[in-house]
Scaffold this active site. Structure first.
Site, short mmCIF file in Angstrom:
data_model
loop_
_atom_site.label_atom_id
_atom_site.label_comp_id
_atom_site.label_asym_id
_atom_site.label_seq_id
_atom_site.Cartn_x
_atom_site.Cartn_y
_atom_site.Cartn_z
N ARG A 296 5.26 -5.38 8.36
CA ARG A 296 5.79 -4.50 7.32
C ARG A 296 7.18 -4.94 6.87
O ARG A 296 7.50 -4.88 5.69
CB ARG A 296 5.80 -3.06 7.83
CG ARG A 296 4.42 -2.44 7.84
CD ARG A 296 4.35 -1.11 8.54
NE ARG A 296 3.00 -0.56 8.43
CZ ARG A 296 2.56 0.48 9.10
NH1 ARG A 296 3.36 1.11 9.96
NH2 ARG A 296 1.32 0.91 8.94
N TYR A 440 -0.68 -3.63 0.85
CA TYR A 440 -1.13 -3.96 2.21
C TYR A 440 -0.09 -3.66 3.28
O TYR A 440 1.06 -3.38 2.98
CB TYR A 440 -1.68 -5.37 2.33
CG TYR A 440 -0.82 -6.57 2.02
CD1 TYR A 440 0.56 -6.52 1.89
CD2 TYR A 440 -1.42 -7.82 1.88
CE1 TYR A 440 1.30 -7.65 1.64
CE2 TYR A 440 -0.69 -8.97 1.62
CZ TYR A 440 0.66 -8.88 1.50
OH TYR A 440 1.38 -10.01 1.24
N GLU A 441 -0.55 -3.66 4.52
CA GLU A 441 0.23 -3.22 5.69
C GLU A 441 0.64 -1.74 5.58
O GLU A 441 1.69 -1.33 6.07
CB GLU A 441 1.47 -4.10 5.90
CG GLU A 441 1.19 -5.58 6.03
CD GLU A 441 0.17 -5.89 7.11
OE1 GLU A 441 0.00 -5.09 8.04
OE2 GLU A 441 -0.48 -6.95 7.02
N GLY A 442 -0.20 -0.97 4.93
CA GLY A 442 0.09 0.45 4.72
C GLY A 442 0.68 0.63 3.34
O GLY A 442 1.77 0.11 3.06
#
Length: 596
Positions: A296, A440-442
């Protein structure tokens, strides 16, 4: 209009703003003297600018190719560039010396990562994902697993991936269906499908080490029953070298994407593939979060990296493109028109971009330095604060910097005008590549919820209170310098509004969770702007110190101009975010679903 790695900006941050030479007594910094760091950054600029940047458009136009035997070919030049990357030792820059790494501070490694991503985001994702997998194994793996996998991952011989998402679940990992069946030899048979797996298959390394989340038969439902497994493409032999093909691991295809065409985004099919448990049963998510948190911050970095490259391209275009005359009279009297950089609105977009990029980079580096201190400082209080900041600020860095990084790419295309909407100029690729970083990655909405729902309340709010106290201490320490006063006043105002917003959330979010959800994105942006105000105050202090010492290089004066622009044109946004978040959720949630 080729990308130029901002070597001097990076050195300035590490030397003048963060003053990393203060930490020479710490193990990670012992071999990171300023002279050594400068040499590393200069060489990083050469490698990324001369080797990776020329392949950026190649990767975008060619993309990756999937073959029926489930292999994937990367774009022309990627494999040779990857060999140079490994030969130069770049894959092990911040890795543990016990496994062949150079053990340099993460903040130094971040400098190389930014330049790599600016030069060629799709390429940089291959070693970036591998380092994340390395970190997860380093944290949760057994000594045998570390000895077997980490040396080759550090050298770049083997790369790695993270396999979370399935066709029916993304953020809600409690729904995952991939199963793991125990075998008599202690291994597991992994069966299931994973999608959107970056670098899941390629031709650049001799082996790929997949980290796969799966559920062991009989495990508890939801996230409490998730375990993590090492599932290699090739099973290591007794000597630790590439052995037999793990026949149950296949790349079933590639996603057709809006951007990052040079990275292989794979559908991975596991059909009784052999896997090996990392850590204990049902502890997979905890270990995988080591990789996800690192990723992140890396995604926040991608936002700034693409913004840097896009802004450079826009500024070059604005200096060259002749269109119209300056409102105050011709500036290019001998030519048919003035360059568009004379127009105030073009300058607005470029200065917005520079103000975000320069402070955003500082915010990333500052946080990474605290991460280094969390791991290696002898004082427990310093380690605690560093760990607190990493937890608190990760969603801010990921969410805010990618939102703003994409906005910079949008403005860069606007500066290019119609030319930017064509593929003859790089603006389109930067815009398309950057867009995934918000997802992406949340997703950024999830990052905002994580910030207000988990990170603020952690340890009784200790992290955010520490952040406020650090800002107060900085303001008090600089109060005697009148030249610094505008930056300190701006910072104090932003901090007061962030504090007000934090108290509002504590009072109203608990009473109605929808209030917290409705406020979350505005709160994240308010936090991000405050963080940038803190960074601009630190940058200004460093520039003023240079001037006071007799160094009148325009580099420092120009930084102060950009900082003042931030105070005048960006910092006032904090008031709007505070006003919006205080409206709560009543109106937001009142419209029936069918009315949308």
């Amino acid at each position: 209009m080729a990308y130029k790695p901002p070597v001097r900006d990076h050195v300035f941050l590490l030397e003048d703003v963060l003053k990393i030479d203060r930490y020479a007594h710490l193990p990670a910094f012992a071999d990171a003297s300023l002279d050594v760091v400068k040499q590393i950054i200069e060489e990083a600029g050469r490698f990324t600018g001369e080797v990776l940047a020329p392949l950026n458009a190649v990767g975008d136009k060619q993309g990756c190719v999937w073959h029926p035997d489930s292999s994937v070919t990367t774009p022309t030049g990627f494999k040779a560039a990857y060999e140079q990357l490994c030969a130069g030792g770049w894959t092990g820059l911040g890795s543990d010396p016990a496994y062949g790494g150079q053990g340099l501070p993460h903040v130094v490694n971040l400098s190389f990562s930014e330049m790599s991503s600016s030069a060629n985001m799709a390429f940089a994702m291959y070693p970036g994902l591998a380092h994340g997998a390395y970190s997860a194994i380093h944290t949760g793996g057994s000594d045998v697993q570390k000895d077997l996998y980490l040396p080759k991952m550090v050298s770049g011989q083997w790369t790695g991936t993270m396999n979370l998402t399935e066709p029916h679940c993304g953020t809600d990992l409690g729904l995952l269906r991939t199963k793991a069946v125990p075998q008599a030899d202690g291994s597991y048979r992994i069966t299931g499908q994973k999608i959107w797996i970056s670098a899941g298959e390629h031709d650049m390394a001799e082996n790929i080490i997949h980290l796969v989340l799966a559920r062991i038969e009989g495990a508890p439902a939801g996230v409490k029953g998730i375990s993590l497994f090492i599932v290699p493409k090739y099973l290591p032999d007794e000597a630790g070298e590439v052995g037999a093909r793990n026949e149950g691991v296949k790349c079933a295809g590639l996603e057709e994407k809006m951007g990052i065409h040079g990275n292989a985004t794979c559908v991975m099919a596991y059909d009784e593939a052999q896997g090996f448990l990392i850590g204990g049963e049902n502890s997979g998510l905890k270990i995988m979060f080591v990789m996800m948190n690192e990723a992140r911050i890396g995604v926040g970095l991608q936002g700034i990296a693409q913004a840097e490259a896009a802004c450079q391209a826009a500024a070059d275009f604005a200096r060259d493109r002749l269109q119209g005359r300056s409102l105050t009279g011709p500036k290019n009297a001998d030519g048919p028109a003035d360059p568009i950089i004379v127009h105030p609105d073009v300058r607005r977009m470029l200065l917005d971009s520079k103000a975000i990029i320069e402070a955003g980079r500082a915010f990333l580096f500052w946080t990474a330095l605290h991460g280094d201190l969390a791991h290696g400082h002898p004082d427990a209080a310093v380690r605690q604060k560093g760990g607190d900041y990493m937890g608190l600020l990760t969603p801010v860095l990921k969410g805010y910097l990618t939102d703003k990084g994409f906005k910079v790419c949008v403005d860069a295309m606007q500066v290019h005008g119609g030319s930017g909407f064509t593929e003859h100029f790089p603006a389109s690729q930067y815009l398309r590549d950057c867009r995934i970083a918000l997802i992406y990655e949340g997703t950024n909405g999830v990052q905002a919820l994580d910030l207000v729902g988990r990170k603020l309340a952690a340890n009784g709010g200790r992290a955010v209170m520490s952040f406020f106290a650090e800002i107060d201490g900085f303001i008090d320490a600089g109060s005697a310098d009148p030249a610094l006063a505008p930056f300190l006043d701006g910072l104090a105002g932003a901090k007061a509004q962030l504090q007000d917003a934090t108290m509002w959330l504590m009072q109203n979010g608990l009473a109605n969770p929808d209030n917290a959800g409705a406020a979350s994105t505005d709160y994240m942006h308010l936090f991000g702007i405050t963080g940038l105000a803190f960074m601009w105050a630190q940058i200004a202090r460093a520039c003023l110190a240079r001037a006071a010492s007799g160094d009148h290089d325009p580099f420092y004066a120009n930084k102060l101009v950009v900082g003042r622009y931030f105070l005048e044109r960006i910092l006032p946004e904090t008031g709007a975010h505070l006003t919006k978040l205080k409206t709560g959720s009543a109106t937001l949630m009142s419209l029936p679903a069918e009315a949308f």
